[in-house]
Structures are given as structure tokens and as C-alpha cells.
Write a protein that holds these residues in place. Sequence first.
Motif, PDB file in Angstrom:
ATOM      1  N   ASP A  95      43.431  30.884  50.922  1.00 16.98           N
ATOM      2  CA  ASP A  95      44.271  31.229  49.772  1.00 16.98           C
ATOM      3  C   ASP A  95      45.619  30.508  49.812  1.00 16.98           C
ATOM      4  N   LYS A  96      46.145  30.273  51.004  1.00 25.11           N
ATOM      5  CA  LYS A  96      47.368  29.462  51.120  1.00 25.11           C
ATOM      6  C   LYS A  96      47.106  28.041  50.632  1.00 25.11           C
ATOM      7  N   GLN A  97      45.971  27.481  51.071  1.00 21.32           N
ATOM      8  CA  GLN A  97      45.618  26.126  50.657  1.00 21.32           C
ATOM      9  C   GLN A  97      45.418  26.054  49.147  1.00 21.32           C
ATOM     10  N   LEU A  98      44.720  27.036  48.585  1.00 18.84           N
ATOM     11  CA  LEU A  98      44.460  27.037  47.146  1.00 18.84           C
ATOM     12  C   LEU A  98      45.770  27.114  46.352  1.00 18.84           C
ATOM     13  N   ILE A 131      36.614  33.652  40.034  1.00 24.83           N
ATOM     14  CA  ILE A 131      37.985  33.222  39.749  1.00 24.83           C
ATOM     15  C   ILE A 131      37.983  31.922  38.950  1.00 24.83           C
ATOM     16  N   GLY A 132      36.936  31.111  39.157  1.00 26.23           N
ATOM     17  CA  GLY A 132      36.834  29.851  38.429  1.00 26.23           C
ATOM     18  C   GLY A 132      36.797  28.621  39.306  1.00 26.23           C
ATOM     19  N   TYR A 133      36.627  28.818  40.605  1.00 29.25           N
ATOM     20  CA  TYR A 133      36.567  27.680  41.516  1.00 29.25           C
ATOM     21  C   TYR A 133      35.127  27.215  41.698  1.00 29.25           C
ATOM     22  N   ARG A 237      45.147  31.829  40.457  1.00 25.22           N
ATOM     23  CA  ARG A 237      44.565  31.484  39.152  1.00 25.22           C
ATOM     24  C   ARG A 237      44.240  32.711  38.299  1.00 25.22           C
ATOM     25  N   GLU A 238      43.686  33.754  38.931  1.00 23.02           N
ATOM     26  CA  GLU A 238      43.253  34.926  38.160  1.00 23.02           C
ATOM     27  C   GLU A 238      44.423  35.825  37.746  1.00 23.02           C
TER      28      GLU A 238
END
Length: 293
Positions: A95-98, A131-133, A237-238
Motif C-alpha cells: 500500500d505504501k508503494q501503491l 479497487i481497480g488495480y 484510489r477507492e
Amino acid sequence: MKGKIIENRANIYKIKTLDKIYQAYARGKLKKGEITPVVGDDVEIEITDEEKDLAIIEKIGNRKNYIKRPKISNINQIILIISTKNPKPDLLMLDKQLSYIEKLEIEPIIVINKIDLGNEYKTIQELYSQIGYKTIVTSVKQQIGIEELKQELTDRTSVFSGNSGVGKSSILNAIFGTSKTQEGEISQKNKKGKNTTTDTILYELGKNTYIADTPGFSSFEIAEGEIESKELDKYFREFRQEIPKCEYIGCTHIKEQNCGVKQAIEENKISQERYNRFIKIYEELKDKEAHKW
């Protein structure tokens, strides 16, 4: 002559042109202008010795994007690899990377490797897909997902990133059908990865298709100044469509009442577990900001 930097070792650059690969140094004026060439740069070179394939980098082209860690430019997507087991998936790091990639406005693809070791990957795949990834599951042993991943790489420059031991090198070797990278072996004693890859190298998979194998790392931290705590929510994103529903401008989505993000969690639109990781990252950033002087 024009070319692309495909490797950098101790400030000696490998430049790929249409016909051959040259070894080059950067012209001094580039360093004076505080521009340092990096892997992925499109450059103009002057040939200094045709027989020995030596050149000097004269000019760096405009960069589409630039990443500090690892130093690389002009990429289209980042492939984030985690494993089902051995080592267990580090979703906080993911999640940090995203968040960091969202700020860079580069498209990520999540690869969940070693699915032959268990079914735990299904929950992770469902979460990030919703989420859309783009999420791809792989098993090098069973040759699952490798062709699907290869299709996503065509006509793009992609960076591969992942903890030591998640199977990044094995995936790359399967994609190329040969041993392109060194293996980061898993220690059977403590199940921690031993990274052996040390340099960022751009490999050519096909026409206009490049893959960067980045040095493995066992942790990822958002560096000071890269993302401020108050803007972190924009990079989940969400959260974006729920933020306008918050009563207060600048809502942190933690202590406030009438919060759109919290309401979305109650309605199962946002994962409680990912929200918990958001809070953890937010608090880490706040702590860094409080102690930066």
C-alpha cells in the motif's frame, strides 16, 4: 547519434542505439547542470572510438517521468510482486508503494506469485481487483500467469519490484526463457530472502518493449517530502469518490465525524483492513513531519 541508457555501473553507461551498444561517460556540463543520466534516459551521444564502441553522453532528452528509488526514467508501468507464502505478503509495504506510484501517475500491476503454495492469494486478488488495480496471479513452477503477464509488457517499459524471495527473478527468467537475472534465494532456516541483484538493468524483451529489474529490497518507506500526510488520502484510489462526502474540508478520515470514507467502510465499499493500513501510513508520515527539524 541517439540511443537509450540500458545500464549504469559506477557512472559507466551502456547506450543502446539502432546498430550496437556503446559504453559512455557523461559530459561534464551535464553534471554542472545538475542533471545526472539514469537508466531509461533517451540520450544523444558523440562517438569517441568506433572500434572500441566508446562514446560520451552529450544531451539527455525530456523525461516522461523519473523515479528516485531506483533511479530510472521514462517508464510506463511498475510491476509489484508479492508472494502467497515464503515470504508472506507484506500488504503494508504494497500500500505504501501503491500510494507512491499513484502520486507519480504511473500505472501499477500487482502480481501475486507462488499461488501453488496455497489459496490465500484469492482474498488479496479480490481486494485489489475491486479497487481497480490490474492483478495477475502466477506460479512459475506451474507456468500459470506468465503469458498473461508477458502480454501486459508489450510495447511498454516496465519496472519489476518486489521483496527478496518473492520470485521476481524466477518470473523474469520465465518471461525471457533464459537466465537473465541472478536468483534471490530463500533461506530455509529463517524464510527471509537473500537478495543478490545489485544493479538496475534495462532488458529488451522485444521491439519497444523493455523490462527493468530493480535491486530487491526488504522494506519500502515513503521518503520525506514525497507524500504529505494531509494528501495521502488522494493516493488511496477507492477513497477519492468518498472524500467529497466528508463534512469537513481537510478531513483526515480518522477522528472526524460525518466522514465519507468511514461511511463507505460501514457500507463495505472500502476494506477495513486497507483503511487500517492507511491510518498506519498516515501516522508514520505525521511522525516524520513532526521530527523533520
